[in-house]
Design a protein around this motif. Structure first.
Motif, PDB file in Angstrom:
ATOM      1  N   VAL A  64      25.127 -45.588   2.252  1.00 19.24           N
ATOM      2  CA  VAL A  64      25.090 -45.984   0.968  1.00 19.24           C
ATOM      3  C   VAL A  64      23.819 -46.371   0.734  1.00 19.24           C
ATOM      4  N   TYR A  65      23.779 -46.809  -0.422  1.00 23.36           N
ATOM      5  CA  TYR A  65      22.443 -46.981  -0.606  1.00 23.36           C
ATOM      6  C   TYR A  65      22.070 -48.283  -0.524  1.00 23.36           C
ATOM      7  N   GLY A  66      20.193 -49.207  -0.070  1.00 24.78           N
ATOM      8  CA  GLY A  66      20.110 -49.802   0.256  1.00 24.78           C
ATOM      9  C   GLY A  66      18.696 -50.571   0.106  1.00 24.78           C
ATOM     10  N   LEU A  67      18.761 -51.271   0.112  1.00 25.72           N
ATOM     11  CA  LEU A  67      18.235 -52.341  -0.877  1.00 25.72           C
ATOM     12  C   LEU A  67      16.887 -52.446  -0.479  1.00 25.72           C
ATOM     13  N   GLY A  92      21.336 -62.694  -2.491  1.00 24.72           N
ATOM     14  CA  GLY A  92      22.030 -63.603  -2.359  1.00 24.72           C
ATOM     15  C   GLY A  92      22.728 -63.958  -0.754  1.00 24.72           C
ATOM     16  N   ARG A  93      21.744 -63.514   0.040  1.00 20.76           N
ATOM     17  CA  ARG A  93      22.037 -63.397   1.427  1.00 20.76           C
ATOM     18  C   ARG A  93      21.837 -64.560   2.188  1.00 20.76           C
ATOM     19  N   PRO A  94      22.266 -64.984   3.067  1.00 15.78           N
ATOM     20  CA  PRO A  94      22.408 -66.183   3.596  1.00 15.78           C
ATOM     21  C   PRO A  94      20.663 -65.586   4.758  1.00 15.78           C
ATOM     22  N   GLY A 154      18.590 -65.728   8.167  1.00 13.50           N
ATOM     23  CA  GLY A 154      19.043 -65.706   9.639  1.00 13.50           C
ATOM     24  C   GLY A 154      20.443 -64.352   9.678  1.00 13.50           C
ATOM     25  N   HIS A 155      20.529 -63.636   8.484  1.00 17.29           N
ATOM     26  CA  HIS A 155      21.352 -62.362   8.640  1.00 17.29           C
ATOM     27  C   HIS A 155      20.629 -61.202   9.202  1.00 17.29           C
ATOM     28  N   PRO A 156      20.305 -60.831  10.334  1.00 19.75           N
ATOM     29  CA  PRO A 156      18.982 -59.641  10.133  1.00 19.75           C
ATOM     30  C   PRO A 156      19.441 -58.079   9.516  1.00 19.75           C
ATOM     31  N   LEU A 157      18.413 -57.751   8.846  1.00 19.74           N
ATOM     32  CA  LEU A 157      18.212 -56.290   8.255  1.00 19.74           C
ATOM     33  C   LEU A 157      17.704 -55.550   9.657  1.00 19.74           C
ATOM     34  N   ILE A 158      18.701 -54.336   8.907  1.00 19.93           N
ATOM     35  CA  ILE A 158      18.225 -52.898   9.685  1.00 19.93           C
ATOM     36  C   ILE A 158      16.956 -52.875   9.535  1.00 19.93           C
ATOM     37  N   GLY A 169      15.194 -64.717  13.789  1.00 22.18           N
ATOM     38  CA  GLY A 169      14.110 -64.865  14.811  1.00 22.18           C
ATOM     39  C   GLY A 169      15.093 -64.030  15.945  1.00 22.18           C
ATOM     40  N   ARG A 170      15.990 -62.984  15.576  1.00 25.57           N
ATOM     41  CA  ARG A 170      16.472 -62.589  16.724  1.00 25.57           C
ATOM     42  C   ARG A 170      15.116 -61.696  18.647  1.00 25.57           C
ATOM     43  N   ASP A 171      15.620 -61.598  19.172  1.00 26.87           N
ATOM     44  CA  ASP A 171      14.135 -60.701  20.080  1.00 26.87           C
ATOM     45  C   ASP A 171      15.050 -58.812  19.952  1.00 26.87           C
ATOM     46  N   THR A 172      15.586 -58.828  19.070  1.00 28.79           N
ATOM     47  CA  THR A 172      16.219 -57.769  19.198  1.00 28.79           C
ATOM     48  C   THR A 172      15.974 -57.496  17.409  1.00 28.79           C
ATOM     49  N   VAL A 173      15.765 -55.733  17.711  1.00 32.23           N
ATOM     50  CA  VAL A 173      15.616 -55.467  15.768  1.00 32.23           C
ATOM     51  C   VAL A 173      16.554 -54.501  15.867  1.00 32.23           C
ATOM     52  N   ALA A 174      17.524 -53.888  14.437  1.00 32.45           N
ATOM     53  CA  ALA A 174      17.705 -52.875  13.966  1.00 32.45           C
ATOM     54  C   ALA A 174      17.183 -51.590  13.745  1.00 32.45           C
ATOM     55  N   ALA A 228      16.372 -52.518   5.174  1.00 30.78           N
ATOM     56  CA  ALA A 228      17.280 -52.241   4.114  1.00 30.78           C
ATOM     57  C   ALA A 228      18.700 -52.189   4.641  1.00 30.78           C
ATOM     58  N   PRO A 229      18.691 -53.229   3.827  1.00 32.78           N
ATOM     59  CA  PRO A 229      20.692 -54.033   4.099  1.00 32.78           C
ATOM     60  C   PRO A 229      21.384 -52.876   2.887  1.00 32.78           C
ATOM     61  N   SER A 230      22.435 -52.979   2.943  1.00 32.41           N
ATOM     62  CA  SER A 230      22.945 -52.228   1.974  1.00 32.41           C
ATOM     63  C   SER A 230      23.040 -52.853   0.105  1.00 32.41           C
ATOM     64  N   LEU A 253      30.416 -44.969   4.016  1.00 38.83           N
ATOM     65  CA  LEU A 253      30.283 -46.557   5.022  1.00 38.83           C
ATOM     66  C   LEU A 253      29.271 -45.854   5.768  1.00 38.83           C
ATOM     67  N   GLU A 254      29.108 -47.366   5.996  1.00 31.88           N
ATOM     68  CA  GLU A 254      27.699 -47.704   6.233  1.00 31.88           C
ATOM     69  C   GLU A 254      27.558 -47.723   7.997  1.00 31.88           C
ATOM     70  N   SER A 255      26.194 -46.833   8.950  1.00 34.32           N
ATOM     71  CA  SER A 255      25.597 -46.120   9.948  1.00 34.32           C
ATOM     72  C   SER A 255      26.618 -47.564  11.204  1.00 34.32           C
ATOM     73  N   THR A 256      26.972 -46.255  12.076  1.00 34.56           N
ATOM     74  CA  THR A 256      27.699 -47.104  13.302  1.00 34.56           C
ATOM     75  C   THR A 256      26.101 -47.592  13.886  1.00 34.56           C
ATOM     76  N   ILE A 257      26.621 -49.384  14.574  1.00 35.28           N
ATOM     77  CA  ILE A 257      25.861 -49.799  15.025  1.00 35.28           C
ATOM     78  C   ILE A 257      25.792 -49.983  16.895  1.00 35.28           C
ATOM     79  N   ILE A 258      24.940 -49.826  17.256  1.00 35.28           N
ATOM     80  CA  ILE A 258      25.149 -49.852  18.965  1.00 35.28           C
ATOM     81  C   ILE A 258      24.249 -50.310  19.409  1.00 35.28           C
ATOM     82  N   VAL A 300      29.008 -51.223  20.899  1.00 38.89           N
ATOM     83  CA  VAL A 300      29.286 -50.726  19.115  1.00 38.89           C
ATOM     84  C   VAL A 300      29.554 -52.006  18.885  1.00 38.89           C
ATOM     85  N   LEU A 301      28.385 -52.749  17.754  1.00 40.23           N
ATOM     86  CA  LEU A 301      28.675 -53.522  17.072  1.00 40.23           C
ATOM     87  C   LEU A 301      29.407 -53.378  15.341  1.00 40.23           C
ATOM     88  N   ARG A 302      28.951 -51.937  15.511  1.00 38.65           N
ATOM     89  CA  ARG A 302      30.359 -51.811  13.977  1.00 38.65           C
ATOM     90  C   ARG A 302      30.742 -50.433  14.288  1.00 38.65           C
TER      91      ARG A 302
HETATM   92  O1  TXA Z   1      24.280 -47.428   6.804  1.00 38.62           O
HETATM   93  C1  TXA Z   1      23.392 -48.466   7.240  1.00 38.62           C
HETATM   94  O2  TXA Z   1      23.186 -49.311   8.158  1.00 38.62           O
HETATM   95  C2  TXA Z   1      22.543 -49.926   5.817  1.00 38.62           C
HETATM   96  C3  TXA Z   1      22.081 -48.139   5.074  1.00 38.62           C
HETATM   97  C4  TXA Z   1      21.252 -48.740   4.219  1.00 38.62           C
HETATM   98  O3  TXA Z   1      21.107 -48.223   5.712  1.00 38.62           O
HETATM   99  N1  TXA Z   1      22.522 -50.299   5.465  1.00 38.62           N
HETATM  100  C5  TXA Z   1      23.629 -51.340   6.224  1.00 38.62           C
HETATM  101  O4  TXA Z   1      21.969 -52.986   6.123  1.00 38.62           O
HETATM  102  O5  TXA Z   1      24.386 -51.303   5.744  1.00 38.62           O
HETATM  103  P1  TXA Z   1      23.265 -54.312   6.337  1.00 38.62           P
HETATM  104  O6  TXA Z   1      22.541 -55.096   5.666  1.00 38.62           O
HETATM  105  O7  TXA Z   1      24.748 -54.543   5.464  1.00 38.62           O
HETATM  106  O8  TXA Z   1      24.563 -54.256   7.714  1.00 38.62           O
HETATM  107  C6  TXA Z   1      23.430 -54.842   8.903  1.00 38.62           C
HETATM  108  C7  TXA Z   1      24.410 -54.876  10.279  1.00 38.62           C
HETATM  109  C8  TXA Z   1      24.486 -56.049   9.865  1.00 38.62           C
HETATM  110  O9  TXA Z   1      26.063 -56.548  10.652  1.00 38.62           O
HETATM  111  C9  TXA Z   1      23.727 -56.909  10.811  1.00 38.62           C
HETATM  112  O10 TXA Z   1      24.292 -57.916  11.448  1.00 38.62           O
HETATM  113  C10 TXA Z   1      23.082 -56.132  11.981  1.00 38.62           C
HETATM  114  O11 TXA Z   1      23.127 -54.925  11.705  1.00 38.62           O
HETATM  115  N2  TXA Z   1      22.151 -56.886  12.542  1.00 38.62           N
HETATM  116  C11 TXA Z   1      20.910 -56.168  12.003  1.00 38.62           C
HETATM  117  N3  TXA Z   1      19.419 -56.687  13.096  1.00 38.62           N
HETATM  118  C12 TXA Z   1      20.650 -56.406  14.764  1.00 38.62           C
HETATM  119  C13 TXA Z   1      20.548 -57.675  15.600  1.00 38.62           C
HETATM  120  N4  TXA Z   1      18.931 -57.205  15.671  1.00 38.62           N
HETATM  121  N5  TXA Z   1      21.345 -57.985  16.570  1.00 38.62           N
HETATM  122  C14 TXA Z   1      22.527 -57.147  15.864  1.00 38.62           C
HETATM  123  N6  TXA Z   1      22.712 -56.984  14.975  1.00 38.62           N
HETATM  124  C15 TXA Z   1      21.898 -56.929  14.039  1.00 38.62           C
END
Ligand code: TXA
Ligand code: MG
Length: 362
Positions: free
Chosen positions: A44-47, A65-67, A69-73, A122-127, A149-151, A187-192, A201-203
Motif C-alpha cells: 500500500v502507499y506509505g507516509l 491523526g494517529r494516537p 504510542g502506536h509504533p511505526l514500521i 517506547g518499546r525495546d523492539t522495532v518493526a 512509514a505507516p500506511s 494489503l499491508e505486509s505480513t508482520i512477524i 504472526v502479528l498481522r
Molecule cells: O505494508 C505495510 O506494512 C505498510 C507499508 C507502507 O509498508 N505499512 C503499514 O504500516 O501497514 P502501519 O503503520 O499501518 O502498520 C504498522 C503495524 C501496526 O499494526 C503496528 O502496531 C505494528 O506494525 N508495529 C510496529 N512496530 C511494532 C513493534 N515494535 N511491535 C509490535 N508491532 C509493531
C-alpha cells in the motif's frame, strides 16, 4: 488533538519500475529536511519521514491523526542498513530475510539506540521492512536514511492503494506524493514478531502463511476472528481499524447458503430504507444484480480481491451506503489476510450461516 497547518501538497507522477532520478532527488531532500513524502510500496502507499528524526516522526502522527504510542514500521533500502536500527538478530530472522526480502514482510526485532522512542512507542523492539517497490527503494536510498512509514491514510480509514486515496485523506498535510499508480498487492505486509521465544504472526498480509511456514515451520498464528477467551481485542484497538463509515457485515459458510442469507439481508435492509453495498467475487456478483444494492466486483482470484478490497470500501463509502455485505473468502494464501481485514472492518460482526434444513428446489 494537534492539528497541522495546511501545507501545499505536490503530486509527482513517477514510473513505478524506473522512477526518474530527479523526482527521487526532490523527494529525498524533503525527507532530509524532516518533511513528509507519501510513496508507493508493493503493498500500500506509505507516509514517509526520516526514521532517525524525532521531529519528522512527530509530523507523521499529526498528519494521520494517529494516537502517539502506536509504533511505526522502519523501511530500509539496503540490507546493510539493518544494523543501524536492529540488533541481536536471531537465525530465524536471517532465514526469513534471505528468502523474502526485499518484499511484503515486516520483522519485529530488538532495536538499537538510534531509533527514537517516537517510532517504537517506547518499546525495546522495532518493526523493520525492506520493500521491493523500485520507488520506495529509490527514495530510501536517495535519502540515505531509513524511512518510518505507516500506511498513508487518516487514522481508521482503509489503507491507500493509489495516489488519489492518499490525497483524499492527506492533501494539505504532506509535502509530496509520489504517484506510482495502483499498488500491486493491495494489503499491508505480513508482520512477524521475532523478539520472543516463538516466532508469531502479528498481522497476516501480503506474504502468505504457506510460504512463510515453508521457511519457518514453527511460525505461530492465531486468527483474530476465533474468539478464544482472552483473545477478544479491546474495543478501542479493533473498532478504529480499516473501517469505512458504513456498517460492514461479514458472512461465513457455504457459498450457496451465504448468498441466500445476503440476498435476504438486502431485502430486509431495503424495507428499512437503508442502502446496501455488496462486495462479491465475479462469479457471485450476478446473484445480487436484481436486488436493490450497489454491487462491486472483486474479480476471480484472491490476488484481485486483495488488490480491490480497500478501494471498494472507499467507493462504497463515497456512494454513501449504510451497510456493506461481504462473504469471507477461503482461508488460503491471501484469503487469510483478507479475512483479517474484513473482520476488522466489520468490528467483529461476523455472521456464520448454517445450512438451511430444506429449501425448495426450483
Ligand atoms: O505494508 C505495510 O506494512 C505498510 C507499508 C507502507 O509498508 N505499512 C503499514 O504500516 O501497514 P502501519 O503503520 O499501518 O502498520 C504498522 C503495524 C501496526 O499494526 C503496528 O502496531 C505494528 O506494525 N508495529 C510496529 N512496530 C511494532 C513493534 N515494535 N511491535 C509490535 N508491532 C509493531
Ligand atoms: Mg495502517
Amino acid at each position: 488533538m494537534m492539528t497541522s497547518q495546511t501545507i501545499e501538497t505536490t503530486v509527482v507522477v513517477v514510473d513505478a519500475q524506473h522512477p526518474n532520478a530527479q523526482s527521487l532527488a526532490i523527494a529525498s531532500q524533503i525527507i532530509r529536511d524532516d518533511g513528509l513524502v507519501a510513496f508507493p510500496t508493493e503493498t500500500v502507499y506509505g507516509l514517509g519521514a526520516n526514521a532517525l528524526s524525532t521531529d519528522a516522526v512527530a509530523r507523521i502522527f499529526a498528519a494521520k491523526g494517529r494516537p502517539a504510542g502506536h509504533p511505526l514500521i522502519v523501511h530500509i533500502g539496503d540490507i546493510d542498513q539493518l544494523d543501524q536500527v536492529a540488533r541481536a538478530i536471531p537465525d530465524a530472522a536471517h532465514n526469513l530475510m534471505n528468502r523474502f526480502w526485499p518484499g511484503p514482510l515486516t520483522l519485529i526485532l530488538a532495536r538499537t539506540g538510534a531509533v527514537p522512542d517516537a517510532v517504537t512507542g517506547g518499546r525495546d523492539t522495532v518493526a523493520v521492512r525492506f520493500p521491493s517497490h523500485p520507488v520506495a527503494l529509490g527514495l530510501i536510498r536517495a535519502a540515505g536514511v531509513p524511512i518510518a512509514a505507516p500506511s498513508a491514510n487518516r487514522f481508521s480509514h482503509p489503507s491507500p492503494t493509489s495516489a488519489q486515496h492518499v490525497l483524499d485523506d492527506l492533501a494539505g498535510r504532506v509535502e509530496l506524493v509520489l504517484d506510482g499508480g495502483h499498488t500491486d498487492i493491495g494489503l499491508e505486509s505480513t508482520i512477524i514478531d521475532l523478539s520472543g521465544d516463538v516466532p508469531t504472526v502479528l498481522r497476516p498480509g501480503g506474504l502468505s502463511l504457506e510460504a512463510l511456514r515453508d521457511a519457518l515451520p514453527t511460525l505461530a498464528y492465531t486468527p483474530r476472528r476465533s474468539h478464544q477467551p482472552g483473545m477478544t481485542p479491546a474495543p478501542g484497538t479493533l473498532v478504529k481499524h480499516y473501517s469505512p463509515n458504513a456498517t460492514v457485515c461479514v458472512y461465513e459458510g457455504d457459498s450457496a447458503d451465504v448468498i441466500r442469507a445476503m440476498q435476504q439481508e438486502i431485502r430486509t435492509q431495503h424495507e428499512q430504507n437503508r442502502s446496501v453495498g455488496v462486495l462479491a467475487p465475479d462469479q457471485e456478483a450476478d446473484q445480487f444484480a436484481a436486488l436493490a444494492a450497489t454491487v462491486i466486483r472483486l474479480g476471480d482470484t484472491l490476488e484481485e480481491y486483495a488488490q480491490r478490497l480497500y478501494e471498494s470500501l472507499r467507493t462504497l463509502d463515497s456512494a454513501g451506503v449504510d451497510t456493506i455485505l461481504v462473504a469471507s473468502p477461503e482461508q488460503t494464501s491471501l484469503g487469510v489476510a483478507i479475512a483479517d481485514r474484513l473482520f476488522r472492518a466489520a468490528e467483529g460482526r461476523v455472521i456464520r450461516v448454517s445450512p438451511t434444513e430444506s429449501h425448495p428446489e426450483d
